[in-house]
Design a protein around this motif. Structure first.
Motif, PDB file in Angstrom:
ATOM      1  N   ARG A  87       0.852  -1.199   0.000  1.00 35.63           N
ATOM      2  CA  ARG A  87       0.000   0.000   0.000  1.00 35.63           C
ATOM      3  C   ARG A  87       0.886   1.246   0.000  1.00 35.63           C
ATOM      4  O   ARG A  87       1.304   1.722   1.043  1.00 35.63           O
ATOM      5  N   ARG A  88       1.135   1.749  -1.172  1.00 35.72           N
ATOM      6  CA  ARG A  88       2.031   2.900  -1.304  1.00 35.72           C
ATOM      7  C   ARG A  88       1.503   4.122  -0.560  1.00 35.72           C
ATOM      8  O   ARG A  88       2.274   4.861   0.043  1.00 35.72           O
ATOM      9  N   ASP A  89       0.194   4.341  -0.560  1.00 34.94           N
ATOM     10  CA  ASP A  89      -0.368   5.498   0.157  1.00 34.94           C
ATOM     11  C   ASP A  89      -0.068   5.407   1.655  1.00 34.94           C
ATOM     12  O   ASP A  89       0.340   6.381   2.278  1.00 34.94           O
ATOM     13  N   ARG A  90      -0.236   4.224   2.226  1.00 38.74           N
ATOM     14  CA  ARG A  90       0.049   4.038   3.653  1.00 38.74           C
ATOM     15  C   ARG A  90       1.548   4.129   3.926  1.00 38.74           C
ATOM     16  O   ARG A  90       1.969   4.687   4.943  1.00 38.74           O
ATOM     17  N   PHE A  91       2.356   3.605   3.032  1.00 32.51           N
ATOM     18  CA  PHE A  91       3.812   3.705   3.136  1.00 32.51           C
ATOM     19  C   PHE A  91       4.238   5.178   3.151  1.00 32.51           C
ATOM     20  O   PHE A  91       5.052   5.586   3.981  1.00 32.51           O
ATOM     21  N   GLU A  92       3.692   5.963   2.249  1.00 37.77           N
ATOM     22  CA  GLU A  92       4.028   7.396   2.194  1.00 37.77           C
ATOM     23  C   GLU A  92       3.655   8.092   3.501  1.00 37.77           C
ATOM     24  O   GLU A  92       4.438   8.863   4.054  1.00 37.77           O
ATOM     25  N   GLU A  93       2.460   7.782   4.002  1.00 39.49           N
ATOM     26  CA  GLU A  93       1.976   8.410   5.229  1.00 39.49           C
ATOM     27  C   GLU A  93       2.771   7.959   6.458  1.00 39.49           C
ATOM     28  O   GLU A  93       3.183   8.769   7.285  1.00 39.49           O
ATOM     29  N   LYS A  94       2.996   6.679   6.564  1.00 42.13           N
ATOM     30  CA  LYS A  94       3.600   6.106   7.765  1.00 42.13           C
ATOM     31  C   LYS A  94       5.125   6.189   7.770  1.00 42.13           C
ATOM     32  O   LYS A  94       5.723   6.551   8.787  1.00 42.13           O
ATOM     33  N   VAL A  95       5.760   5.845   6.651  1.00 43.45           N
ATOM     34  CA  VAL A  95       7.216   5.732   6.594  1.00 43.45           C
ATOM     35  C   VAL A  95       7.870   6.994   6.051  1.00 43.45           C
ATOM     36  O   VAL A  95       8.766   7.561   6.678  1.00 43.45           O
ATOM     37  N   MET A  96       7.427   7.438   4.901  1.00 42.13           N
ATOM     38  CA  MET A  96       8.117   8.547   4.238  1.00 42.13           C
ATOM     39  C   MET A  96       7.940   9.879   4.964  1.00 42.13           C
ATOM     40  O   MET A  96       8.827  10.733   4.891  1.00 42.13           O
ATOM     41  N   THR A  97       6.861  10.043   5.686  1.00 40.26           N
ATOM     42  CA  THR A  97       6.707  11.265   6.484  1.00 40.26           C
ATOM     43  C   THR A  97       7.843  11.359   7.488  1.00 40.26           C
ATOM     44  O   THR A  97       8.494  12.391   7.617  1.00 40.26           O
ATOM     45  N   ARG A  98       8.109  10.267   8.182  1.00 49.44           N
ATOM     46  CA  ARG A  98       9.220  10.253   9.138  1.00 49.44           C
ATOM     47  C   ARG A  98      10.561  10.280   8.418  1.00 49.44           C
ATOM     48  O   ARG A  98      11.492  10.960   8.851  1.00 49.44           O
ATOM     49  N   TRP A  99      10.687   9.553   7.329  1.00 45.52           N
ATOM     50  CA  TRP A  99      11.938   9.498   6.565  1.00 45.52           C
ATOM     51  C   TRP A  99      12.383  10.909   6.170  1.00 45.52           C
ATOM     52  O   TRP A  99      13.550  11.256   6.289  1.00 45.52           O
ATOM     53  N   ASP A 100      11.451  11.700   5.709  1.00 50.99           N
ATOM     54  CA  ASP A 100      11.767  13.072   5.296  1.00 50.99           C
ATOM     55  C   ASP A 100      12.228  13.941   6.464  1.00 50.99           C
ATOM     56  O   ASP A 100      12.980  14.884   6.281  1.00 50.99           O
ATOM     57  N   GLU A 101      11.777  13.614   7.672  1.00 49.09           N
ATOM     58  CA  GLU A 101      12.158  14.373   8.871  1.00 49.09           C
ATOM     59  C   GLU A 101      13.488  13.937   9.468  1.00 49.09           C
ATOM     60  O   GLU A 101      14.101  14.683  10.231  1.00 49.09           O
ATOM     61  N   MET A 102      13.923  12.728   9.163  1.00 44.48           N
ATOM     62  CA  MET A 102      15.109  12.160   9.807  1.00 44.48           C
ATOM     63  C   MET A 102      16.362  12.952   9.434  1.00 44.48           C
ATOM     64  O   MET A 102      16.643  13.151   8.260  1.00 44.48           O
ATOM     65  N   GLN A 103      17.096  13.386  10.455  1.00 44.51           N
ATOM     66  CA  GLN A 103      18.347  14.099  10.243  1.00 44.51           C
ATOM     67  C   GLN A 103      19.457  13.145   9.801  1.00 44.51           C
ATOM     68  O   GLN A 103      20.300  13.494   8.999  1.00 44.51           O
ATOM     69  N   LEU A 104      19.445  11.958  10.376  1.00 45.43           N
ATOM     70  CA  LEU A 104      20.473  10.958  10.100  1.00 45.43           C
ATOM     71  C   LEU A 104      19.778   9.666   9.707  1.00 45.43           C
ATOM     72  O   LEU A 104      19.056   9.074  10.503  1.00 45.43           O
TER      73      LEU A 104
END
Length: 147
Positions: free
Chosen positions: A119-136
């Motif tokens: 589910r790409r929509d759920r992946f974007e919401e759940k994973v990529m939102t945090r991924w984009d925020e991660m400093q490291l």
């Protein structure tokens, strides 16, 4: 089972190998007869654990949401290389994938025992939102110590 693995600098395999090395399942090999770029890690690794060892190992010290995001981003790369149209190719997954992974994560939609959708929509919401925020963006122990 105990043979060297060559990830060919293909990112989905390179990232996956880095996770396995950090948890102690594999070790990077430096092969003296192969000329290696000093600015890159060796593409060869050697298993330190069997799959049975991994099944019983305690990986609690790696259970963080950032590590989950790192692992899922890596898995997403792998799906892109081995599957079609967000359908997870179960033929190249562990026989335990359905029960141990897909049934426990809402990023996957189980249509039947032969069809799991990513589910790409759920992946974007759940994973990529945090991924984009991660400093490291690294996979590491809860205490932050790298091997």
């Amino acid at each position: 089972m105990r043979e060297a693995f060559f990830h060919s600098y293909i990112s989905c395999w390179e990232w996956s190998t880095s996770v396995l090395e950090e948890v102690g399942a594999t070790k990077t090999l430096q092969l003296p007869h192969i000329r290696q770029d000093p600015n890159r890690r060796s593409p060869y690794s050697y298993p330190l654990m069997t799959l049975d060892d991994c099944r019983v190992a305690d990986f609690l010290e790696f259970e963080t949401f950032d590590n989950y995001c790192y692992a899922m981003f890596t898995f997403y790369q792998l799906i892109g290389q081995t599957s079609r149209e967000n359908e997870v190719n179960l033929a190249v997954r562990s026989p335990r994938f359905l029960e141990a992974v897909a049934s426990k994560d809402d990023v996957f939609l189980i249509e039947d025992i032969h069809c799991v959708k990513f589910r790409r929509d759920r992946f974007e919401e759940k994973v990529m939102t945090r991924w984009d925020e991660m400093q490291l963006r690294i996979f590491r122990r809860k205490d932050g110590v790298l091997k």
